[in-house]
Design an enzyme around this catalytic site. Structure first.
Site, PDB file in Angstrom:
ATOM      1  N   ARG A 196       0.822  -1.228   0.000  1.00  0.00           N
ATOM      2  CA  ARG A 196       0.000   0.000   0.000  1.00  0.00           C
ATOM      3  C   ARG A 196       0.852   1.273   0.000  1.00  0.00           C
ATOM      4  O   ARG A 196       0.406   2.319   0.484  1.00  0.00           O
ATOM      5  CB  ARG A 196      -0.977   0.018   1.184  1.00  0.00           C
ATOM      6  CG  ARG A 196      -1.942  -1.155   1.221  1.00  0.00           C
ATOM      7  CD  ARG A 196      -2.849  -1.208   0.008  1.00  0.00           C
ATOM      8  NE  ARG A 196      -3.744  -2.349   0.080  1.00  0.00           N
ATOM      9  CZ  ARG A 196      -3.498  -3.560  -0.453  1.00  0.00           C
ATOM     10  NH1 ARG A 196      -2.368  -3.749  -1.113  1.00  0.00           N
ATOM     11  NH2 ARG A 196      -4.349  -4.531  -0.342  1.00  0.00           N
ATOM     12  N   SER A 249     -11.554   0.690   2.672  1.00  0.00           N
ATOM     13  CA  SER A 249     -10.929   0.236   3.916  1.00  0.00           C
ATOM     14  C   SER A 249     -10.213   1.397   4.593  1.00  0.00           C
ATOM     15  O   SER A 249      -9.467   2.135   3.953  1.00  0.00           O
ATOM     16  CB  SER A 249      -9.941  -0.895   3.631  1.00  0.00           C
ATOM     17  OG  SER A 249     -10.615  -2.033   3.144  1.00  0.00           O
ATOM     18  N   GLU A 326      -4.915   3.662   6.132  1.00  0.00           N
ATOM     19  CA  GLU A 326      -4.441   3.500   4.760  1.00  0.00           C
ATOM     20  C   GLU A 326      -4.154   4.837   4.126  1.00  0.00           C
ATOM     21  O   GLU A 326      -3.327   4.947   3.255  1.00  0.00           O
ATOM     22  CB  GLU A 326      -5.475   2.747   3.901  1.00  0.00           C
ATOM     23  CG  GLU A 326      -5.485   1.243   4.156  1.00  0.00           C
ATOM     24  CD  GLU A 326      -6.106   0.466   3.013  1.00  0.00           C
ATOM     25  OE1 GLU A 326      -6.534   1.079   2.019  1.00  0.00           O
ATOM     26  OE2 GLU A 326      -6.165  -0.764   3.118  1.00  0.00           O
TER      27      GLU A 326
END
Length: 326
Positions: A196, A249, A326
């Site tokens: 990520r 998310s 995130e």
């Protein structure tokens, strides 16, 4: 898929005299205020969470050459720049953004002679690109069908799911420096991809204009079967972001507990902390997935941030680990 962040550069607008000089420069470089160049643009209209105050300036780069041109204009005007892709995985401050939001909206796709490589402009919708590859009988990103956003944002944040990420397919990319200097090409190693993460995301000094992605031959029906499977999984577990606004998310999954093992889903830890249904104002944890926050009405960015902190503290209390946004 631009990773979740709070975008805010101070709470006061540009001084009026400065604003007039900036307006004149931007109009001279980018064209008149209108559909492409906008002033005081509400950012809630450009994010899947449907939250965000006004950007002082908003420019829609509909062609690849518009991206470095807009960056050069912003550098000349000494404006901070925030680069917007598909608007997913993004939380914009209630106060908006004091500077220029550059929406990378160019989305042309070119396949080489045998369709083994696709050159994709950064603004191409993720699912639309998957469908184009399917029609060419080429496999690549169908494992992530249903993930909202565009190709540029996906590369920026090394988007992925089910054990795969877009970094596996990147050959090279064309980058435009934010300082307004000419665009140039880099190979995949430049991006320094991690889970990520990418160099683009870490340094915030360059904007992806286009990228070449490698493809593999596959039967159209087989590709469509994967697309259907992934879309159905998302329909069952995830909100339909057009009617249930969400950024996706909220927290990263945890590292594998041992070499060769899978990452531990953040949703699992949040379920152990009984986070489903938690609510702060109109920011609410989705009933079917503990790692997703939805806008249940007129949520503010501050409500989302507060709810995220509650979730993080609960998860730490039961697991001893601190989740990372995130």
């Amino acid at each position: 898929l631009r990773r979740l962040r709070l975008q805010h550069r101070g709470g006061v607008s540009l001084a009026e005299a400065t604003r007039e000089s900036v307006r004149k420069l931007l109009v001279d470089r980018l064209g008149p205020v209108g559909p492409t160049l906008r002033e005081n643009e509400p950012m809630r209209a450009h994010t899947t969470l449907q939250i965000g105050g006004p950007a002082d300036w908003f420019y829609e780069a509909r062609h690849a050459e518009d991206v470095p041109r807009a960056l050069a204009a912003a550098a000349e005007a000494e404006l901070p720049v925030f680069v917007l892709g598909g608007g997913s995985n993004l939380l914009v401050s209630d106060q908006g953004f004091r500077g220029l939001v550059l929406h990378v909206a160019c989305g042309q796709v070119r396949f080489d002679a045998d369709a083994a490589v696709a050159t994709v402009e950064a603004g191409k919708d993720f699912l639309e690109f998957i469908h184009l590859c399917r029609d060419k009988e080429r496999a690549a990103l169908e494992f992530a069908a249903g993930v909202p956003g565009d190709i540029g944002g996906a590369i920026h944040g090394n988007a992925g799911c089910y054990g795969h990420s877009i970094s596996e397919f990147v050959i090279d990319g064309v980058l435009a420096p934010k300082d307004g200097s000419p665009a140039f090409t880099v190979d995949a190693a430049w991006f320094d991809f991690e889970y990520r993460e990418s160099r683009l995301k870490k340094e915030q000094t360059h904007v992806l204009v286009e990228s070449r992605l490698k493809l593999e031959p596959a039967r159209r029906d087989d590709i469509q079967a994967v697309i259907d499977e992934k879309l159905e999984e998302r329909r069952v577990k995830h909100p339909l972001w057009r009617t249930e606004p969400t950024a996706g998310s909220y927290f990263k999954n945890l590292p594998p507990p041992s070499p060769g093992a899978h990452r531990v889903p953040a949703g699992k830890v949040l379920d152990e902390a009984h986070c489903r249904g938690l609510r702060v104002g109109d920011a609410m944890v989705f009933a079917r997935h503990a790692n997703i926050i939805v806008n249940a009405g007129h949520a503010t960015a501050q409500e989302v941030v507060t709810l995220g902190e509650i979730m993080k503290r609960r998860a730490h209390a039961v697991s001893g680990v601190w989740l990372e946004e995130e």
